[in-house]
Design an enzyme around this catalytic site. Structure first.
Site, PDB file in Angstrom:
ATOM      1  N   GLY A 250       0.773  -1.238   0.000  1.00 14.69           N
ATOM      2  CA  GLY A 250       0.000   0.000   0.000  1.00 14.69           C
ATOM      3  C   GLY A 250       0.802   1.284   0.000  1.00 14.69           C
TER       4      GLY A 250
ATOM      5  N   ASP B  63      -5.633  -5.601  -4.876  1.00 18.94           N
ATOM      6  CA  ASP B  63      -4.647  -6.674  -5.006  1.00 18.94           C
ATOM      7  C   ASP B  63      -5.367  -8.005  -5.041  1.00 18.94           C
ATOM      8  OD1 ASP B  63      -2.041  -8.000  -5.096  1.00 18.94           O
ATOM      9  OD2 ASP B  63      -1.285  -6.113  -4.310  1.00 18.94           O
TER      10      ASP B  63
ATOM     11  N   CYS C 208      10.437  -3.282  -9.677  1.00 16.34           N
ATOM     12  CA  CYS C 208      11.636  -3.195  -8.839  1.00 16.34           C
ATOM     13  C   CYS C 208      12.718  -4.124  -9.390  1.00 16.34           C
ATOM     14  CB  CYS C 208      11.322  -3.505  -7.376  1.00 16.34           C
ATOM     15  SG  CYS C 208      10.553  -5.114  -7.097  1.00 16.34           S
TER      16      CYS C 208
END
Length: 457
Positions: free
Chosen positions: A270, A292, A390
């Site tokens: 979040g 999600d 990422c």
């Protein structure tokens, strides 16, 4: 109550041999061992994270001294030798003799008394030869075997080191590989509706917690010297959230306007959704929908939402692969921080280094495209999709940003004007941003700001 080394063994074994996730197992075991002293908890954390992080290096050394190679050892013995060697090489306060004795005790306790002599012999041989181990000639040659050299030195799989070298050259590859090793600093984002960076720095100084201003994003701090986040009063009160600066840049550069509707399609835990909600509130209003896949993930978002006291954030359980026609053309901004190989956060999640494979990367790239094919519908004409990962794999990053633009009527909007000053010259030729561990003062991270310029077919 089990001793610290027994608990560490349990964690390392479950992660390296059973495929469980390090951050989940470590948190679970430490939660069950609340009565342990701070120094014992710190010992377990360092031993587990360090052993998992250095696993390729440790195996290389063990294979040089043991007649039985690590891949052929019994998993229990392999785990005991790995964690014991880590203590001998990287934890100066633990005498080698104590490491050997404790390893033998643990071997017997795990039902392998017959192999206790083998464990003792291997460890004592390595203890006698530490000078050799620490010498440059012990490791693969940098010129003759560059990928293997990097892999052993920085504990990375050879295929990944080969990718770094081919993509960035040897000098930059060395920086990236070194950046994949653990950093004891935690980056947090201040909840500016409840606190400020200066206020938190003052509060932390009285608790013995070191706090420095972040490198790039306003409201970011780098903290160290604490035991457990959950025990910090300011964390429980929702004054800050753990979030790397690279991740903060997604909402920071989205260009929100008052009244915007933002959809975060893969939002757990979040951080970006909370950041977006906070930025919208500061502009005078707007709302965020955070979604999600599983209830466990949405519960985590709800927990952080409650801790922060955020009012303009709604949380829903939804599979991002499934288009939701109710949202078609409704979002001013879609945040798509998608599941990826995680190569940019190896320093935080060490088990990725032996879990990820080239095949898995290709599968993740395809998953990302499938999600983008579903969620691009939510963006209004003229709206923005913030695509991020990422990782530092071009197939997952630049190639998929280009796919989004080519297939669905988007155009990459160069990020230079919105970036913090230290990063203004880091934008790639295609207008995207690739941050690299060891090169930039944050995680490895990719961001593409994609503007919807036409209706897709």
């Amino acid at each position: 109550m089990e001793q610290p080394r027994e608990l560490a063994f349990q964690i390392i074994y479950r992660v390296a041999e059973k495929g469980e996730y390090s951050h989940i197992v470590l948190s679970e075991v430490l939660e069950e061992a609340k009565e342990l002293e701070k120094r014992d908890r710190a010992f377990i954390t360092r031993l587990c994270e360090g052993t998992l992080e250095r696993i390729f290096t440790l195996d290389y050394i063990l294979d040089r001294f043991s007649k039985i190679k690590t891949r052929k050892m019994k998993p229990v013995i392999r785990t005991i030798l790995r964690m014991s060697l880590y203590q001998m090489l990287y934890m100066d306060r633990v005498p080698d003799s104590a490491v050997c004795n404790e390893a033998v005790k643990l071997t017997k306790k795990k039902g392998f008394s017959v192999l206790s002599g083998f464990v003792n012999g291997v460890l004592r041989t390595m203890a006698r030869n530490k000078t050799e181990i620490e010498g440059d000639g012990f490791y693969p040659d940098k010129v003759a075997e560059p990928s293997r050299f990097l892999g052993v030195r920085c504990s990375l799989p050879e295929w990944l080191c080969d990718y770094f070298i081919k993509t960035y050259g040897m000098e930059r590859a060395e920086q990236i590989a070194a950046g994949c090793l653990r950093n004891p600093v935690t980056t947090v984002r201040v909840n500016e509706t409840k606190s400020s960076a200066e206020f938190l720095k003052e509060r932390f100084s009285h608790k013995g917690i070191t706090a420095e201003t972040g490198a790039y994003v306003p409201g970011s701090l780098q903290i160290s010297g604490y035991d457990s986040l959950e025990q910090i009063e300011e964390f429980k009160e929702g004054m800050f959230q753990v979030q790397d600066e690279s991740s903060m840049l997604v909402a920071y550069m989205a260009g929100f306007r008052k009244g915007d509707f933002v959809v975060d399609v893969c939002a757990a835990p979040g951080g970006k959704a909370l950041h977006a909600a906070q930025l919208l509130e500061s502009l005078g209003g707007g709302r965020v929908l955070a979604r999600d896949l599983s209830k466990g993930k949405t519960d985590l978002i709800e927990e952080n939402k409650a801790r922060f006291g955020t009012k303009n954030l709604t949380v829903e359980q939804w599979d991002a692969l499934k288009p939701d026609e109710r949202l078609f053309g409704k979002a001013d901004v879609v945040i798509a921080d998608l599941p990826c190989s995680g190569i940019g956060i190896l320093a935080k999640k060490p088990d990725i280094r032996f879990r990820m494979t080239p095949k898995a990367q290709k599968e993740l790239s395809e998953l990302q495209r499938n999600i983008l094919s579903a969620v691009h519908h939510y963006v209004k004409p003229g709206g923005v999709l913030m695509y991020s990962t990422c990782t530092i794999n071009k197939e997952e990053n630049e190639a998929n940003a280009a796919y989004l633009c080519r297939q669905f009527g988007f155009k990459i909007e160069p990020l230079e004007n919105m970036l913090p000053e230290p990063l203004k010259n880091e934008v790639s030729a295609d207008g995207t941003l690739q941050l690299l561990p060891g090169v930039h003062e944050c995680d490895g991270f990719f961001i593409a700001k994609c503007r919807k310029v036409s209706q897709s077919v």
